[in-house]
Structures are given as structure tokens and as C-alpha cells.
Design a protein around this motif. Structure first.
Motif, PDB file in Angstrom:
ATOM      1  N   VAL B 258      -5.849  -0.493 -13.559  1.00  0.00           N
ATOM      2  CA  VAL B 258      -4.396  -0.554 -13.752  1.00  0.00           C
ATOM      3  C   VAL B 258      -3.797   0.634 -13.460  1.00  0.00           C
ATOM      4  CG1 VAL B 258      -2.137  -1.474 -14.688  1.00  0.00           C
ATOM      5  CG2 VAL B 258      -4.452  -2.967 -14.762  1.00  0.00           C
ATOM      6  N   ARG B 259      -4.064   1.487 -14.103  1.00  0.00           N
ATOM      7  CA  ARG B 259      -3.404   2.890 -14.033  1.00  0.00           C
ATOM      8  C   ARG B 259      -3.776   3.614 -12.766  1.00  0.00           C
ATOM      9  NH1 ARG B 259      -1.456   4.409 -19.260  1.00  0.00           N
ATOM     10  NH2 ARG B 259      -2.668   3.802 -21.160  1.00  0.00           N
ATOM     11  N   LEU B 260      -5.093   3.431 -12.348  1.00  0.00           N
ATOM     12  CA  LEU B 260      -5.393   4.076 -10.951  1.00  0.00           C
ATOM     13  C   LEU B 260      -4.788   3.356  -9.898  1.00  0.00           C
ATOM     14  CD1 LEU B 260      -9.197   4.715 -11.739  1.00  0.00           C
ATOM     15  CD2 LEU B 260      -7.443   6.549 -11.395  1.00  0.00           C
ATOM     16  N   LEU B 261      -4.473   1.888 -10.062  1.00  0.00           N
ATOM     17  CA  LEU B 261      -3.639   1.141  -9.062  1.00  0.00           C
ATOM     18  C   LEU B 261      -2.377   1.915  -8.968  1.00  0.00           C
ATOM     19  CD1 LEU B 261      -3.880  -1.287  -7.171  1.00  0.00           C
ATOM     20  CD2 LEU B 261      -2.837  -2.609  -9.005  1.00  0.00           C
ATOM     21  N   ALA B 262      -1.626   1.928  -9.955  1.00  0.00           N
ATOM     22  CA  ALA B 262      -0.393   2.794 -10.064  1.00  0.00           C
ATOM     23  C   ALA B 262      -0.353   4.035  -9.235  1.00  0.00           C
ATOM     24  CB  ALA B 262       0.099   3.175 -11.508  1.00  0.00           C
ATOM     25  N   ALA B 263      -1.472   4.792  -9.490  1.00  0.00           N
ATOM     26  CA  ALA B 263      -1.404   6.193  -8.629  1.00  0.00           C
ATOM     27  C   ALA B 263      -1.686   5.934  -7.042  1.00  0.00           C
ATOM     28  CB  ALA B 263      -2.731   6.862  -9.269  1.00  0.00           C
ATOM     29  N   ALA B 264      -2.564   4.906  -6.735  1.00  0.00           N
ATOM     30  CA  ALA B 264      -2.677   4.623  -5.517  1.00  0.00           C
ATOM     31  C   ALA B 264      -1.347   4.156  -4.887  1.00  0.00           C
ATOM     32  CB  ALA B 264      -3.615   3.706  -5.221  1.00  0.00           C
ATOM     33  N   ASP B 265      -0.494   3.249  -5.643  1.00  0.00           N
ATOM     34  CA  ASP B 265       0.801   2.931  -4.890  1.00  0.00           C
ATOM     35  C   ASP B 265       1.634   4.003  -4.948  1.00  0.00           C
ATOM     36  OD1 ASP B 265      -0.123   0.306  -4.834  1.00  0.00           O
ATOM     37  OD2 ASP B 265       0.870  -0.430  -7.019  1.00  0.00           O
ATOM     38  N   ALA B 266       1.839   4.933  -5.659  1.00  0.00           N
ATOM     39  CA  ALA B 266       2.360   6.021  -5.800  1.00  0.00           C
ATOM     40  C   ALA B 266       2.155   7.007  -4.536  1.00  0.00           C
ATOM     41  CB  ALA B 266       2.406   6.964  -7.003  1.00  0.00           C
ATOM     42  N   ALA B 267       1.073   6.938  -4.224  1.00  0.00           N
ATOM     43  CA  ALA B 267       0.797   7.584  -2.655  1.00  0.00           C
ATOM     44  C   ALA B 267       1.061   6.789  -1.584  1.00  0.00           C
ATOM     45  CB  ALA B 267      -0.833   7.796  -2.742  1.00  0.00           C
ATOM     46  N   GLY B 268       1.414   5.618  -1.557  1.00  0.00           N
ATOM     47  CA  GLY B 268       1.755   4.771  -0.573  1.00  0.00           C
ATOM     48  C   GLY B 268       0.446   4.376   0.122  1.00  0.00           C
ATOM     49  N   GLN B 269      -0.545   3.936  -0.509  1.00  0.00           N
ATOM     50  CA  GLN B 269      -1.799   3.754   0.023  1.00  0.00           C
ATOM     51  C   GLN B 269      -1.907   2.405   0.932  1.00  0.00           C
ATOM     52  OE1 GLN B 269      -5.177   5.438  -0.022  1.00  0.00           O
ATOM     53  NE2 GLN B 269      -3.640   6.953  -0.134  1.00  0.00           N
ATOM     54  N   GLY B 270      -0.476   1.972   1.078  1.00  0.00           N
ATOM     55  CA  GLY B 270      -0.522   0.675   1.802  1.00  0.00           C
ATOM     56  C   GLY B 270      -1.267  -0.626   0.943  1.00  0.00           C
ATOM     57  N   ARG B 271      -1.658  -1.500   1.490  1.00  0.00           N
ATOM     58  CA  ARG B 271      -2.319  -2.975   0.580  1.00  0.00           C
ATOM     59  C   ARG B 271      -3.523  -2.786   0.383  1.00  0.00           C
ATOM     60  NH1 ARG B 271      -0.119  -7.556   4.736  1.00  0.00           N
ATOM     61  NH2 ARG B 271      -1.903  -8.725   3.402  1.00  0.00           N
ATOM     62  N   LEU B 272      -4.483  -1.663   1.011  1.00  0.00           N
ATOM     63  CA  LEU B 272      -5.942  -1.866   0.626  1.00  0.00           C
ATOM     64  C   LEU B 272      -6.219  -1.885  -0.828  1.00  0.00           C
ATOM     65  CD1 LEU B 272      -8.899  -1.260   1.771  1.00  0.00           C
ATOM     66  CD2 LEU B 272      -8.594   0.989   0.965  1.00  0.00           C
ATOM     67  N   PRO B 273      -5.713  -0.985  -1.741  1.00  0.00           N
ATOM     68  CA  PRO B 273      -6.172  -1.195  -3.109  1.00  0.00           C
ATOM     69  C   PRO B 273      -5.653  -2.591  -3.623  1.00  0.00           C
ATOM     70  CG  PRO B 273      -4.760   0.966  -2.802  1.00  0.00           C
ATOM     71  CD  PRO B 273      -4.713   0.264  -1.464  1.00  0.00           C
ATOM     72  N   HIS B 274      -4.474  -3.154  -3.269  1.00  0.00           N
ATOM     73  CA  HIS B 274      -4.303  -4.526  -3.733  1.00  0.00           C
ATOM     74  C   HIS B 274      -4.976  -5.535  -3.139  1.00  0.00           C
ATOM     75  CE1 HIS B 274      -0.472  -3.580  -6.105  1.00  0.00           C
ATOM     76  NE2 HIS B 274      -0.459  -2.601  -5.312  1.00  0.00           N
ATOM     77  N   VAL B 275      -5.344  -5.404  -2.032  1.00  0.00           N
ATOM     78  CA  VAL B 275      -6.181  -6.551  -1.568  1.00  0.00           C
ATOM     79  C   VAL B 275      -7.619  -6.379  -2.047  1.00  0.00           C
ATOM     80  CG1 VAL B 275      -7.318  -7.034   0.847  1.00  0.00           C
ATOM     81  CG2 VAL B 275      -4.966  -6.395   0.962  1.00  0.00           C
ATOM     82  N   ALA B 276      -8.095  -5.277  -2.325  1.00  0.00           N
ATOM     83  CA  ALA B 276      -9.575  -5.064  -2.762  1.00  0.00           C
ATOM     84  C   ALA B 276      -9.499  -5.710  -4.139  1.00  0.00           C
ATOM     85  CB  ALA B 276      -9.638  -3.519  -3.231  1.00  0.00           C
ATOM     86  N   LEU B 277      -8.559  -5.503  -5.035  1.00  0.00           N
ATOM     87  CA  LEU B 277      -8.364  -6.017  -6.514  1.00  0.00           C
ATOM     88  C   LEU B 277      -8.256  -7.674  -6.181  1.00  0.00           C
ATOM     89  CD1 LEU B 277      -8.349  -5.084  -9.128  1.00  0.00           C
ATOM     90  CD2 LEU B 277      -5.854  -4.868  -9.281  1.00  0.00           C
ATOM     91  N   VAL B 278      -7.391  -8.094  -5.376  1.00  0.00           N
ATOM     92  CA  VAL B 278      -7.378  -9.595  -5.187  1.00  0.00           C
ATOM     93  C   VAL B 278      -8.517 -10.220  -4.727  1.00  0.00           C
ATOM     94  CG1 VAL B 278      -6.261 -11.257  -3.616  1.00  0.00           C
ATOM     95  CG2 VAL B 278      -4.820  -9.433  -4.803  1.00  0.00           C
TER      96      VAL B 278
END
Lengths: 226, 490
Positions: B258-278
Motif C-alpha cells: 500500500v505504501r509503495l502504491l502511494a509512491a507510485a501514485d504520487a509519481a503519476g504512474q498512470g493506471r499500471l500499478p493499480h491494474v497490476a494490483l487489481v
């Protein structure tokens, strides 16, 4: 960043050490004798310790001498000694059942290195780092990772599994020494210590496996399914 | 009480239980020491997420007490208390291992300690080490029964998880390297500094680092297809250990993701991290559903239900937004209450019938009039039926998915949850209502300790019922706060 602007002598020294470590990983992949694995792992750890010291010398990181010394002590001496102790208790000296022949696993290993090279070249290009040492360090780091996983999948003996995990971590160690020499000392020390604890735990478990299952081969571990 | 003192006591209590228990070397003494430590931990941890002045860093920045970490520590404390109460009766019944009890309780308290440390670690590297330590301690708890099955489970556990989280170490190293483009060669990589630097880290490193760490920590969380160690470890350890593994350990590894996801979000990584998790979440639900339908062993049934619920958590955080994060956090606590209850019920049945096979466990009503009723309610709760806490939390996650870009995942989740509901309760129908082919087991002796067994189950059920009927407003504010801290809300 250190690895991007190296003197030619330093660059060749780092490259030599990295490539020699990779070759030792192949020695492990190609051998069936458990003692050979252990010796190759010990030699690899010595090379990584020397690499740490070399990076410390050329990059001016005094604490890396400590890291190098402790790497040699822990990974190059204490861990092999612990593993040797476990080996003496077992009556298996080599892998008995081959999933794949030695030559096939070496070829797959070579394929893994090529894959790692392709990934590393792309990665370095994207980062704008044209240095050969960077690409080499990344390649060795990724390929030792893949070779470690190959050893874990292709081997059955408990000792091979432990060494497979240690190779996984050696690869990361090697990569971080060249690419991120400034990593805080505290983290590196704790990682070394953690590894020592891990191997001690593995040792105890191997003894239990032997007592309760009568074998240390994962081929015998097939009670739990579904 | 100052925050530093509270955290120090929180860690000191189980540490003392380890040290004194090993010194005393008496089964009863170590049992009560562990119980006392778990009560102390519970009392100290419950107010932790609601204290003022969070987030705060301690010990030169190596420890962070933020609402998210404190919430997970609270879940650990809840499970530790329930499992410690239950362990008294369960471990006494395992008569042949009495001399080993001090070692068991020392490992048990040590395991709790490692799980109370991990979510509060601030340095990304040290967090990795803390997670590795939880594995090393709990391996010996999984293998505690010292038979061929438990040894096999322990070995698979340590090998699969160690090799899996070595990927997370590689991911951490790449993230550190990425951060060094911002901070220079030497710096301390904390969750906050990673999130702050993320927009300037080369995207390729951030992406690779996140995905590797997701696979690595995902192994420890038990997300399919890296879940292979989980059913074995959960089914072969003693029941209190299964409860700790499922209810507490999996969450502590989820924090890192969850914390790494927050970092990826802060960078504006688009949807990839969320899609991977989903995707991992949906796949875990699918694997959970398939193996629950065809399961024959009672504890493996509970274990696959853990895979399912970790999938639900991954979906909650993957859907994101206030609703998704709040639902996932609420679900974390509800799962930490319900899963121990189910494992306790399974432990009772296993000890009474002397078998783990559900075909042998028949006529549960007759054997356990009180704890059987609670176990059945727990089974209804874990499948997400009202009026228990898992219903509102799963519903919130579903709503979050419904309104977001991952509608397909929400639909699949709904279908699979219904399938799991039917299959799970069908197993319970058979265990409760079908006649036994075997002679009923002997009546329990005085050593059975019914009170110690019923109490934790009743406590968990009461809490689940309360949480199902009433979602405390203070918690909504807390969850919204955490969601904002994670950057899930613009």
C-alpha cells in the motif's frame, strides 16, 4: 553517480569481478555435487567482498571497506562453514535426480543472461546512462537473480535450495555495490546479519526434515496438495 | 502517556514474555506470561491510530507511527490477544508437547513482536528485513508439531517466501537507485522520502521497483499465483498459529504494497500499478473460489478463504479512492476478527474428531452446542453476509470498484463472492447436519478447557456483529485521513 564516470582501470576491475561472479553462478548451475556449489558460492562471496573494497577505494567510500570485510567474513567464511556443517550431517553428496540435464540447464542459464542483457540495455538507455559498467552490473544482477530461481526450480536437495536463495541475494548485493555504493551502512549490516540468521534457521529445518521425513529432497515433500 | 513510551511498552511487553518465558522454563508460567503480554499489547495498541500528533517519527527516523501503520498494529494486537487466549486450551490438549510449551510461547510472543514492529518501520530497507524476520520466526511455529506434514509445510513456507521476497529486495534496491537521482548517493530511503522524490525518479525504475516489490511482498501476502505456501503453512501449524498467520501476518506485508502504491501514485504512474494490483486481487479470488469449492480439509478451507480475502483487500486498495481504501482498512480488521474465530472452531473440531478431513467431521451440533453455534455464525460472517462486519466492508469495496475504471473487476468479484458464499456454507451444512459414518468421538475430559475456547470466539463474534451494525464515525474520519495520506484522494 560513480559507475557512470569511472577511470578505465577501475572500470575493467569492476567488470572483471562482476563477470567472474557470473561465471561462478554458472559453475553452480552446471555442477551436481553439493560441495562444489558451496565452494563456488564462497568464492563468489569473496569476489563480491573484494568488489566492495574496490568500489570503496575508487569511489572514496570508507565504510565500504567494512562492508567488504564483513561480506568476506560472513558470506565467504561463516555461511560456507555453516553449510558445510549441514552437509556433513547429510548422507547426500550430490543431486540424485535431474530434472534437466546439466547441458540443458546451462543453455537455459545462457538464455537467462541474454534476457537480462536485453532488459539492462533498455533500462540503461531509458536512464540515459551509456556506461558499460552500468549495463554490466545490471545484467549480472538480473541474471544471477534468474539463475538463482533456475537453481531453485531445477534442484531437489534442500542444500541446493538454500544456496539458490543465497545466489539470489548475492546478485542483488553485487548490483547494489556498483550502482548504489552510497546505500546506508546500517542497512547493509542488517542485511548481512539477517542472512546469517536465515541460514541458521535453514540449518535447523534441514535437520528436522531429515528426522521427520527421512530425506532432504523436495521430491519427498508431496503430502500436502489441493 | 507519550507516544514514544507507548511504542516502547508495546514492543517491550512481548519481548519480556519471550525472555522471562525462556528463563522460567515452566509451561504454565510461559502460558500466562504470553497471555499477560497480549493483554498489555491490546490495551496499548487500541488507542494508537486515534492519538493526536500522528504521524510522528521516533528513533532517529527509523520508526514511523502513522495512522496506517497504527491501524495494522491494532489488527495484530487483536489477533494476538484472541490467539493467546485460545492457545491456553489448545496447547494444553496437545499433551505430548508439554515440555516444549515455553519454546512455543517464546516463539509465539516473538512472532507477535516482529509483526508489531514491521508496520511501524519507516525505512524501506529495514521494513524488508522486518518482514523477513516474521518469516524466520513463524517457520518454527508452523513446524511446531514436528511431524512429516508440518515439516513439509515449514520448509515450503520458508523457501517460497524467502525466494519471493528477495524480489522485493531487488525492487527496493531499484527504488533506492531511483531516489539517488534526486537525493544524491547517500540518503535514507523512507516511505515519505520515496513518495516525495517519486515524481522526479526515472519512471522506468519506479515502475520496475514497484512491480518487483508487488510480486515480492505479494508472495508474503498470499496473493495468487504466489500463494502456494499459504494453504500448507496455515493448515499444518497449531490453530492459534494459523490464526496469527492469517489474521495478522498477511496484513503486515500488505502495508508495504500500500505504501509503495502511494509512491507510485504520487509519481503519476498512470493506471499500471493499480491494474497490476487489481489483476492479482481478482486472480486470488478466483483461486480461492476454485479451491474452496473442492476442498476436503477443514483448515485448508480456511486457508483458501484467506487467499480470497487478501484478494478482496488488494481489490480495495487497487480500486482506490476514499471508499476503496476505507473499505479495505475496515475489511482488514473484520478479517482479523473473523479468521481467528474460524481457525479456533476448526482447531476444536480437529482435536475432538482427531482428523482434519471434513468427511470425518460430522454432527458438529451435537459435539459443540455453544462454540459450534459461534463457529457457524463466523462462517456466515466470513462469506460476507449481513449482519456481520465483513458485509459493509466488502460492500464498500464493491461500490468503489463500481464507480471506478475497473468495473469488470467489480463484477467478477461479485460473482466469485457469491460462488464462495454457496460453496463455503455448503461445507458447513455437511459438517453440521449430515450424519456421521463413524462413531461419535469420546466426550471431552476436564482438560478440554471449554471456557478458554469459547471466550475468544465469543469476543470476536460480538465485535464482528457490532462492526456489522455500526461503522463508528470516528473510524470513517480516520480512514478518510489515511486515504488522503496515501494520496488516494486528490
Amino acid at each position: 553517480m560513480l559507475a557512470a564516470h569511472l577511470a578505465p582501470l577501475a572500470a575493467s576491475l569492476f567488470s572483471l569481478l562482476a563477470i567472474a561472479s557470473l561465471l561462478l553462478a554458472f559453475v553452480m548451475l552446471g555442477s551436481r555435487w553439493l560441495k562444489d556449489y558451496m565452494l563456488a558460492f564462497a568464492a563468489q562471496s569473496w569476489l563480491i567482498g573484494i568488489l566492495s573494497a574496490a568500489v570503496g577505494y575508487y569511489g572514496g567510500y570508507a565504510e565500504l571497506y567494512w562492508v567488504g570485510g564483513l561480506t568476506v567474513l560472513f558470506r565467504g567464511v561463516v555461511l560456507p562453514w555453516l553449510i558445510l556443517r549441514i552437509l556433513r550431517r547429510l548422507n547426500t553428496a550430490r543431486e540424485l535426480h535431474e530434472v534437466l540435464s546439466t547441458s540443458t540447464s546451462l543453455v537455459i542459464g545462457a538464455g537467462a543472461v541474454i534476457f537480462a542483457l536485453v532488459v539492462s540495455v533498455r533500462l540503461a538507455a531509458e536512464l540515459g546512462l551509456a556506461s558499460n559498467v552500468v549495463v554490466l552490473a545490471l545484467t549480472v544482477m538480473f541474471s544471477m537473480k534468474l539463475i538463482g530461481f533456475l537453481m531453485l526450480t531445477l534442484r531437489h536437495e534442500a542444500i541446493s535450495h538454500i544456496l539458490g536463495i543465497l545466489v539470489l541475494e548475492n546478485g542483488i548485493f553485487l548490483g547494489t555495490q556498483i550502482l548504489m555504493p552510497g546505500m546506508p551502512l546500517m542497512i547493509e549490516l542488517v542485511l548481512l546479519f539477517d542472512l546469517l540468521v536465515a541460514v541458521a534457521c535453514f540449518g535447523v529445518l534441514v535437520r528436522y526434515l531429515l528426522t521427520h521425513i527421512g530425506s532432504t529432497s523436495s521430491r519427498e515433500l508431496r503430502r500436502l496438495t489441493g | 502517556m507519550s507516544l514514544g513510551l507507548r511504542i516502547a511498552l508495546l514492543w517491550l511487553a512481548p519481548a519480556l514474555a519471550v525472555a522471562l518465558g525462556l528463563l522460567a522454563r515452566r509451561p504454565r508460567a510461559s502460558e500466562y506470561l504470553n497471555l499477560a503480554a497480549s493483554v498489555a499489547v491490546f490495551v496499548l495498541a487500541v488507542p494508537l491510530p486515534f492519538l493526536h500528533g500522528l504521524p510522528a517519527t521516533l528513533l532517529g527516523g527509523y520508526v514511523i507511527v502513522d495512522a496506517l501503520g497504527a491501524w495494522v498494529a491494532l489488527c495484530v494486537a487483536v489477533v494476538y490477544l484472541l490467539a493467546s487466549i485460545y492457545a491456553v486450551a489448545y496447547m494444553r490438549q496437545a499433551a505430548h508437547r508439554q515440555a516444549q510449551l515455553p519454546v512455543f510461547y517464546a516463539l509465539f510472543a516473538g512472532f507477535a513482536l516482529s509483526m508489531l514492529v514491521a508496520p511501524l518501520v519507516n525505512s524501506v530497507g529495514v521494513y524488508w528485513i522486518a518482514i523477513e524476520l516474521t518469516t524466520l520466526v513463524s517457520t518454527f511455529l508452523v513446524g511446531f508439531e514436528h511431524n512429516a506434514e508440518s515439516m513439509e509445510a515449514a520448509w515450503k513456507y520458508i523457501i517460497v517466501v524467502s525466494s519471493g521476497i528477495s524480489l522485493a529486495l531487488l525492487g527496493t534496491a531499484l527504488l533506492y537507485w531511483g531516489g539517488s537521482f534526486v537525493y544524491g548517493e547517500t540518503y535514507m530511503l523512507t516511505w515519505a522520502s520515496l513518495t516525495a522524490a517519486a515524481p522526479h525518479v526515472p519512471p522506468v525504475l519506479l515502475k520496475m521497483g514497484f512491480l518487483l516489490a508487488l510480486i515480492g511482498y505479494g508472495t508474503k501476502v498470499g496473493l495468487a499465483p504466489m500463494h502456494t505456501w499459504l494453504p500448507d503453512a496455515h493448515s499444518e501449524g497449531p490453530a492459534p498459529v494459523s490464526a496469527m498467520l492469517s489474521g495478522a501476518l498477511l496484513n503486515t506485508a500488505m502495508v508495504g504494497i500500500v505504501r509503495l502504491l502511494a509512491a507510485a501514485d504520487a509519481a503519476g504512474q498512470g493506471r499500471l500499478p493499480h491494474v497490476a494490483l487489481v489483476v492479482l486481487g481478482v486472480f486470488s479470488l478466483l483461486i480461492g473460489a476454485l479451491f474452496i469449492v473442492r476442498q476436503r480439509q477443514v483448515k485448508r478451507l480456511m486457508a483458501y478463504s484467506s487467499v480470497e480475502h487478501m484478494g478482496v483487500l488488494a481489490l480495495g486498495f487497487g480500486f482506490g479512492g476514499t471508499l476503496g481504501v476505507a473499505g479495505a482498512l475496515y475489511h482488514m480488521l473484520n478479517h482479523s476478527l473473523a479468521k481467528p474465530l474460524l481457525f479456533f472452531g476448526a482447531g476444536n473440531a480437529m482435536q475432538r474428531y482427531g482428523s482434519k478431513r471434513m468427511d470425518d467431521i460430522r454432527g458438529v451440533w451435537g459435539q459443540f452446542p455453544v462454540s459450534g453455534a459461534i463457529w457457524l455464525c463466523g462462517a456466515v460472517a466470513i462469506t460476507g453476509a449481513p449482519p456481520f462486519g465483513l458485509f459493509p466492508s466488502e460492500f464498500a469495496i464493491l461500490r468503489a470498484g463500481w464507480s471506478g475504471p475497473h468495473l469488470w473487476a467489480a463484477i467478477v468479484m461479485l460473482v466469485l463472492l457469491i460462488a464462495i458464499f454457496v460453496a463455503f456454507l455448503n461445507h458447513f451444512r455437511a459438517m453440521y447436519l449430515e450424519a456421521s459414518p463413524l462413531a461419535p468421538p469420546a466426550a471431552p475430559t476436564a482438560a478440554w478447557g471449554a471456557g478458554w475456547r469459547v471466550l475468544p470466539m465469543a469476543l470476536a463474534l460480538a465485535a464482528l456483529l457490532a462492526l456489522g451494525l455500526w461503522w463508528p464515525p470516528a473510524w470513517q474520519a480516520l480512514f478518510a485521513d489515511i486515504a488522503r495520506g496515501l494520496g488516494a484522494v486528490p
